[in-house]
Write a protein that holds these residues in place. Sequence first.
Motif, PDB file in Angstrom:
ATOM      1  N   TYR A   1       0.836  -1.201   0.000  1.00 51.55           N
ATOM      2  CA  TYR A   1       0.000   0.000   0.000  1.00 51.55           C
ATOM      3  C   TYR A   1       0.872   1.252   0.000  1.00 51.55           C
ATOM      4  CZ  TYR A   1      -3.306   3.554   1.517  1.00 51.55           C
ATOM      5  OH  TYR A   1      -4.061   4.692   1.597  1.00 51.55           O
ATOM      6  N   GLU A   2       1.843   1.275   0.892  1.00 51.53           N
ATOM      7  CA  GLU A   2       2.705   2.449   1.015  1.00 51.53           C
ATOM      8  C   GLU A   2       3.497   2.692  -0.271  1.00 51.53           C
ATOM      9  OE1 GLU A   2       6.222   4.143   3.942  1.00 51.53           O
ATOM     10  OE2 GLU A   2       5.084   2.371   4.531  1.00 51.53           O
TER      11      GLU A   2
ATOM     12  N   LYS B   1      -5.994   1.567  -2.940  1.00 53.34           N
ATOM     13  CA  LYS B   1      -7.225   1.552  -2.149  1.00 53.34           C
ATOM     14  C   LYS B   1      -8.028   0.271  -2.339  1.00 53.34           C
ATOM     15  CE  LYS B   1      -7.666   6.502  -1.655  1.00 53.34           C
ATOM     16  NZ  LYS B   1      -8.433   7.694  -1.937  1.00 53.34           N
ATOM     17  N   ASN B   2      -7.762  -0.475  -3.404  1.00 52.80           N
ATOM     18  CA  ASN B   2      -8.478  -1.716  -3.666  1.00 52.80           C
ATOM     19  C   ASN B   2      -7.746  -2.955  -3.165  1.00 52.80           C
ATOM     20  OD1 ASN B   2     -10.803  -0.650  -4.899  1.00 52.80           O
ATOM     21  ND2 ASN B   2      -9.701  -0.375  -6.815  1.00 52.80           N
ATOM     22  N   LEU B   3      -6.616  -2.769  -2.502  1.00 57.59           N
ATOM     23  CA  LEU B   3      -5.877  -3.906  -1.978  1.00 57.59           C
ATOM     24  C   LEU B   3      -6.617  -4.532  -0.797  1.00 57.59           C
ATOM     25  CD1 LEU B   3      -2.217  -2.498  -1.808  1.00 57.59           C
ATOM     26  CD2 LEU B   3      -3.094  -4.174  -3.435  1.00 57.59           C
TER      27      LEU B   3
ATOM     28  N   GLU C   1      -4.355  -8.394   3.392  1.00 58.66           N
ATOM     29  CA  GLU C   1      -3.196  -9.264   3.199  1.00 58.66           C
ATOM     30  C   GLU C   1      -2.254  -8.703   2.139  1.00 58.66           C
ATOM     31  OE1 GLU C   1      -6.423 -10.627   3.025  1.00 58.66           O
ATOM     32  OE2 GLU C   1      -6.361 -11.270   5.112  1.00 58.66           O
ATOM     33  N   GLU C   2      -2.806  -8.182   1.056  1.00 61.56           N
ATOM     34  CA  GLU C   2      -1.985  -7.619  -0.010  1.00 61.56           C
ATOM     35  C   GLU C   2      -1.298  -6.330   0.443  1.00 61.56           C
ATOM     36  OE1 GLU C   2      -4.469  -8.982  -3.978  1.00 61.56           O
ATOM     37  OE2 GLU C   2      -5.083  -7.176  -2.912  1.00 61.56           O
ATOM     38  N   ALA C   3      -1.967  -5.545   1.248  1.00 60.34           N
ATOM     39  CA  ALA C   3      -1.427  -4.268   1.689  1.00 60.34           C
ATOM     40  C   ALA C   3      -0.212  -4.448   2.600  1.00 60.34           C
ATOM     41  CB  ALA C   3      -2.500  -3.450   2.393  1.00 60.34           C
ATOM     42  N   CYS C   4      -0.191  -5.522   3.339  1.00 62.44           N
ATOM     43  CA  CYS C   4       0.932  -5.772   4.257  1.00 62.44           C
ATOM     44  C   CYS C   4       2.028  -6.442   3.516  1.00 62.44           C
ATOM     45  CB  CYS C   4       0.507  -6.667   5.395  1.00 62.44           C
ATOM     46  SG  CYS C   4      -0.787  -5.950   6.397  1.00 62.44           S
TER      47      CYS C   4
END
Length: 48
Positions: A2-3, A40-42, A45-48
């Motif tokens: 995400y970041e 924003k659509n992650l 689990e995907e964002a981490c």
Amino acid sequence: MYEKLMNKAKECFNKALQTTDVCLKAFYFGASKGYEDKAKNLTIEEAC
């Protein structure tokens, strides 16, 4: 993840503000929006 995507969005947004070429400006604004939408659509689990 995400970041990373949000940093790319900010980078494109800043490039759009700096350029005077209208087509390039539109491209960078679109890319910025695309990276932001993807982030924003992650899922969590995907964002981490």
